[in-house]
Design a protein around this motif. Structure first.
Motif, short mmCIF file in Angstrom:
data_model
loop_
_atom_site.label_atom_id
_atom_site.label_comp_id
_atom_site.label_asym_id
_atom_site.label_seq_id
_atom_site.Cartn_x
_atom_site.Cartn_y
_atom_site.Cartn_z
N PRO A 119 56.78 68.44 -10.92
CA PRO A 119 57.04 69.77 -10.36
C PRO A 119 55.81 70.66 -10.48
O PRO A 119 55.19 70.75 -11.54
CB PRO A 119 58.19 70.31 -11.23
N ARG A 171 67.23 73.24 -6.76
CA ARG A 171 66.27 72.47 -7.53
C ARG A 171 65.66 73.28 -8.68
O ARG A 171 64.67 72.89 -9.25
CB ARG A 171 65.18 71.97 -6.61
N CYS A 172 66.25 74.44 -8.97
CA CYS A 172 65.74 75.17 -10.13
C CYS A 172 65.80 74.30 -11.38
O CYS A 172 64.97 74.39 -12.26
CB CYS A 172 66.54 76.45 -10.36
N TYR A 206 60.25 74.66 -3.43
CA TYR A 206 59.95 73.84 -4.60
C TYR A 206 58.90 72.81 -4.21
O TYR A 206 59.02 72.16 -3.17
CB TYR A 206 61.22 73.14 -5.10
N PHE A 265 62.76 72.09 -12.74
CA PHE A 265 61.72 72.63 -13.59
C PHE A 265 62.26 72.99 -14.96
O PHE A 265 61.62 72.76 -15.99
CB PHE A 265 61.12 73.87 -12.91
N TYR A 306 56.25 69.53 -5.23
CA TYR A 306 56.10 68.36 -6.09
C TYR A 306 54.84 67.60 -5.72
O TYR A 306 54.57 67.35 -4.54
CB TYR A 306 57.31 67.42 -5.93
N THR A 338 59.87 81.89 -4.94
CA THR A 338 60.98 82.43 -4.18
C THR A 338 60.50 83.63 -3.38
O THR A 338 59.82 84.52 -3.92
CB THR A 338 62.14 82.85 -5.10
N HIS A 364 63.95 79.93 -1.09
CA HIS A 364 63.55 79.25 -2.33
C HIS A 364 62.77 77.99 -1.97
O HIS A 364 63.28 77.11 -1.28
CB HIS A 364 64.78 78.85 -3.14
N GLY A 406 57.72 83.77 -9.03
CA GLY A 406 57.23 82.40 -9.08
C GLY A 406 55.75 82.25 -8.78
O GLY A 406 55.29 81.13 -8.51
N GLN A 425 57.78 76.83 -8.06
CA GLN A 425 59.06 77.16 -7.46
C GLN A 425 59.06 78.62 -6.99
O GLN A 425 59.84 79.45 -7.48
CB GLN A 425 60.21 76.89 -8.42
#
Length: 245
Positions: A114, A3-4, A33, A7, A35, A119, A31, A184, A117
């Protein structure tokens, strides 16, 4: 599901496609993500996200993806997805990045914003279990985010080792999994995931990090000097919004 792109595409940047990896070796990358739902769009988001998961299954994405809804705290109602347990290099070889991005835009992006993200890297030696890496998610997770003062990381992780030893002596203690932020967000950050079987889990075990260090004055000093702030929230696992390989 990578899902990188969610963004980067929001900033109108193009991502190159890569060939799918062979069977990835176990790794320590995590990773995440996040929302925030558009007002009144939660149902449409979930419907579109299911369709997007179907795209990943159809393209035989080798990455496993978890989904959660945050149930309390300032981020209540947010959705989180994550890929864990792979080597970092696995994200250099994501499945059809351009097609992934197009499908995400078509089915999901209109319904959520978003929000981050981050990591992380798994701290296996500080953890008592790794349910997500073992593909055995709990019904809920108690998630604690810890901000540590720069330069105090070694002292903080030394205290985590003491806490781990204490946890291993606690019958029925749920799995505690620690991660350190790689990129991130603000440094230095750590995240603790405690596997919970809904609220009933707290009847069997409810111990704070501080209480686990009660018998070690040096570890207590390490924590007191190292920790700047901490917040805790509950994540509810969404099996229908997950795709595990």
């Amino acid at each position: 599901m990578s899902r990188c792109h969610a963004f980067l595409l929001a900033l109108c940047l193009a991502l190159p496609a890569h060939a799918a990896p062979s069977q990835a070796a176990p790794g320590h990358a995590a990773h995440f993500y996040l929302y925030r739902m558009q007002t009144g769009a939660a149902d449409k988001f979930e419907q579109g996200y299911r369709q997007h998961l179907a795209w990943h299954r159809a393209h035989r994405d080798p990455l496993s993806w978890y989904g959660w809804t945050i149930e309390d705290g300032e981020r209540s109602g947010w959705f989180v997805d994550a890929s864990v347990g792979e080597p970092f290099a696995a994200f250099d070889h994501r499945v059809d990045v351009a097609g992934d991005g197009a499908d995400f835009r078509a089915n999901v992006s209109a319904y959520a914003i978003p929000m981050g993200q981050p990591t992380y890297v798994l701290l296996r030696e500080a953890s008592t279990g790794t349910p997500l890496e073992n593909r055995k998610p709990s019904a809920t997770m108690q998630v604690t985010h810890v901000h540590v003062r720069l330069g105090m990381e070694a002292r903080f992780e030394r205290a985590l080792a003491v806490a781990r030893q204490a946890l291993q002596k606690e019958p029925g203690a749920p799995a505690h999994t620690w991660y350190r932020l790689v990129t991130g967000g603000d440094s230095a950050q750590y995240m603790l995931l405690v596997a919970r079987d809904r609220w009933a889990s707290y009847d069997g075990f409810e111990r704070s990090l501080g209480s686990l260090l009660a018998n070690d004055e040096a570890a207590q000093r390490d924590i007191g000097d190292a920790v700047q702030s901490a917040t805790t929230e509950t994540w509810r696992y969404r099996a229908e919004l997950s795709a595990l390989q």
